[in-house]
Enzyme design. Structure first.
Site, PDB file in Angstrom:
ATOM      1  N   GLU A 135       0.888  -1.191  -0.028  1.00  0.00           N
ATOM      2  CA  GLU A 135       0.152   0.155  -0.028  1.00  0.00           C
ATOM      3  C   GLU A 135       0.779   1.346  -0.029  1.00  0.00           C
ATOM      4  O   GLU A 135       0.624   2.031  -0.699  1.00  0.00           O
ATOM      5  CB  GLU A 135      -0.961   0.019   1.167  1.00  0.00           C
ATOM      6  CG  GLU A 135      -2.032  -1.181   1.380  1.00  0.00           C
ATOM      7  CD  GLU A 135      -2.769  -1.290   0.171  1.00  0.00           C
ATOM      8  OE1 GLU A 135      -3.053  -0.319  -0.708  1.00  0.00           O
ATOM      9  OE2 GLU A 135      -3.359  -2.235  -0.340  1.00  0.00           O
ATOM     10  N   ASP A 199       3.633  -4.840  -5.228  1.00  0.00           N
ATOM     11  CA  ASP A 199       4.035  -6.123  -4.855  1.00  0.00           C
ATOM     12  C   ASP A 199       5.213  -6.082  -4.532  1.00  0.00           C
ATOM     13  O   ASP A 199       5.911  -6.585  -3.709  1.00  0.00           O
ATOM     14  CB  ASP A 199       3.566  -7.191  -5.817  1.00  0.00           C
ATOM     15  CG  ASP A 199       2.024  -7.801  -5.786  1.00  0.00           C
ATOM     16  OD1 ASP A 199       1.528  -7.331  -4.500  1.00  0.00           O
ATOM     17  OD2 ASP A 199       1.555  -8.266  -6.610  1.00  0.00           O
TER      18      ASP A 199
END
Ligand code: ZN
Length: 213
Positions: A135, A199
């Site tokens: 995030e 990721d």
């Protein structure tokens, strides 16, 4: 945990050979200015005006839609409510809001196997920590990076730093272009770029490109 990950991210920023000092300083300011919403909101949404009858499904849908519309309309001409959660706490997910420079981690995702106070911290960092890093990285991916440290859409990177970012990002595009999901069907790396950068960044908590050269 989030503070530790933000600090690791900042340490990574200053090692990027393609990012000039000015852009680094603004990226650091942006990372430091992010606010984290963890678990549940300070103020719960009030549903007391929503009348739901067990035998009247249609009526319940209409009442819920009315209440939601009224809630949204009340926002007009008011300052942005920075305490508002855009995701219910029961949803097993997390999000980043580039406009308000927030990250939210609802209670539902703060459970085993992703997080437990009983687990060694190394396990927690390897699980929910990678999602926190994911995030955080979104604020600096191909889309998030177009918002500055105030949440405004702005060209705050120097052209040289942006060119360096694009060169590193093209490695991630190529990597995902090569993945064959089904025979003859490949990932379109450019389309999934933001998630793939997040990721990789989340696992790395550094912002190094995934391939050299
Ligand atoms: Zn994501």
């Amino acid at each position: 945990m989030i503070v530790a990950i933000e600090q690791a991210f900042e340490r990574g920023l200053v090692t990027l050979p393609w990012m000039d000092a000015g852009t680094q300083a603004r990226a650091q300011a942006k990372a430091r200015g992010l606010s984290n919403m963890v678990g549940y909101p300070d103020r719960w949404r009030d549903y007391s005006q929503v009348k739901v009858e067990r035998a009247d499904y249609f009526g319940a849908v209409v009442a819920a839609s009315r209440a939601e519309l009224a809630r949204e309309m009340q926002k007009a001409d008011r300052p942005v409510d920075r305490q508002e959660w855009l995701m219910p706490v029961s949803v097993l997910n997390a999000y980043t809001n580039p406009l308000t420079l927030e990250m939210a981690f609802p209670a539902a995702i703060l459970q085993p196997p992703l997080f437990s106070i009983e687990l060694p911290m190394a396990v927690n960092f390897g699980a929910i920590g990678s999602i926190m890093g994911h995030e955080l990285t979104h604020h600096f991916d191909d889309e998030g990076s177009t918002f500055d440290e105030t949440g405004a859409l702005a060209a705050w990177w120097t052209p040289a730093a942006r060119a360096g970012f694009d060169a590193a990002a093209s490695c991630v595009v190529s990597q995902y272009d090569a993945y064959e999901v089904l025979p003859g069907l490949r990932v379109r790396g450019k389309q999934t770029l933001g998630e793939n950068i997040a990721d990789a960044g989340g696992l790395n908590t550094r912002t190094r490109p995934m391939c050299d050269g």
